[in-house]
Scaffold this motif. Sequence first.
Motif, PDB file in Angstrom:
ATOM      1  N   LEU A  45       0.830  -1.208   0.000  1.00 26.54           N
ATOM      2  CA  LEU A  45       0.000   0.000   0.000  1.00 26.54           C
ATOM      3  C   LEU A  45       0.865   1.258   0.000  1.00 26.54           C
ATOM      4  O   LEU A  45       0.544   2.243  -0.677  1.00 26.54           O
ATOM      5  N   LEU A  48       1.924   1.867  -3.533  1.00 22.83           N
ATOM      6  CA  LEU A  48       0.847   2.406  -4.363  1.00 22.83           C
ATOM      7  C   LEU A  48       0.575   3.870  -4.037  1.00 22.83           C
ATOM      8  O   LEU A  48       0.311   4.674  -4.935  1.00 22.83           O
ATOM      9  N   PHE A 129     -10.026   0.911  -1.616  1.00 22.69           N
ATOM     10  CA  PHE A 129      -9.413  -0.234  -0.943  1.00 22.69           C
ATOM     11  C   PHE A 129     -10.516  -1.098  -0.353  1.00 22.69           C
ATOM     12  O   PHE A 129     -11.249  -0.665   0.534  1.00 22.69           O
ATOM     13  N   VAL A 155      -7.980  -1.666  -5.156  1.00 29.02           N
ATOM     14  CA  VAL A 155      -7.172  -2.691  -4.497  1.00 29.02           C
ATOM     15  C   VAL A 155      -8.103  -3.563  -3.663  1.00 29.02           C
ATOM     16  O   VAL A 155      -8.826  -3.051  -2.803  1.00 29.02           O
ATOM     17  N   ASP A 157      -8.213  -6.850  -1.127  1.00 27.18           N
ATOM     18  CA  ASP A 157      -7.342  -7.684  -0.298  1.00 27.18           C
ATOM     19  C   ASP A 157      -7.993  -9.029   0.018  1.00 27.18           C
ATOM     20  O   ASP A 157      -9.215  -9.170  -0.005  1.00 27.18           O
ATOM     21  N   VAL A 207      -4.041 -10.422  -3.489  1.00 26.93           N
ATOM     22  CA  VAL A 207      -4.526  -9.060  -3.705  1.00 26.93           C
ATOM     23  C   VAL A 207      -4.694  -8.826  -5.204  1.00 26.93           C
ATOM     24  O   VAL A 207      -3.932  -9.370  -6.013  1.00 26.93           O
ATOM     25  N   VAL A 209      -5.049  -5.693  -8.095  1.00 22.99           N
ATOM     26  CA  VAL A 209      -4.900  -4.261  -8.375  1.00 22.99           C
ATOM     27  C   VAL A 209      -5.512  -4.016  -9.733  1.00 22.99           C
ATOM     28  O   VAL A 209      -5.100  -4.600 -10.733  1.00 22.99           O
TER      29      VAL A 209
END
Length: 214
Positions: A45, A48, A129, A155, A157, A207, A209
């Motif tokens: 993170l 990013l 997120f 993103v 998770d 994860v 992206v």
Amino acid sequence: MIVEERMRTYLNSLVQGNTPFLEELEQNALKNRVPIIRREMQAFLKLLLALKRPQRILEVGTAVGFSALLMCEYGPEELQITTIENYEKRIPLARENFQKAGREESITLLCGDAGEILKSLEEPFDMIFMDAAKGQYIHWLPDVLRLMKPGAVLVSDNVLQEGDLIESHYLVERRNRTIYKRMREYLYELTHHPQLVTSVLPLGDGVTVSVKQE
């Protein structure tokens, strides 16, 4: 386990760590079995945030506020975060942590069902997120896409379910099969959606992206 434990331990040993407040918050969360993002996800993170320099972030899944505070600490100074939490027992803890960190002006905490709240939001975000109820990701995706600016990053998770997603449906415990099915649908949608460019990474518990194309 997705990445072999020795490799994960070595890679985490290279991570510099966080501010003293975040370190203490992380230890307290782990002690009380509150789910927070793993060390490798924390480092990712930060990367990013350095690359994207987002002005507005939407987080789905606040817990006790650790990830929101981490993004505030390592994002740009003018960053504004909107974060959503539905678990009533954690909401006052998150508010307390935001206050202790002096971040009340930077973080807006919305309490309630994420599906309903997402429908009510209108302003677009530079980064989203997702770290909440995994079985709901697929249902939230239409509103998430609507809330992403062109070029925004999504993103997500914990998408590989400790490796269960590569197993046969019949080898997954019955109680986990709904999440298994929905997460496979979610990953397929992310990687095949015409508006998204997506990479799935075996980082932490997996994860994704995704970048919304112009």
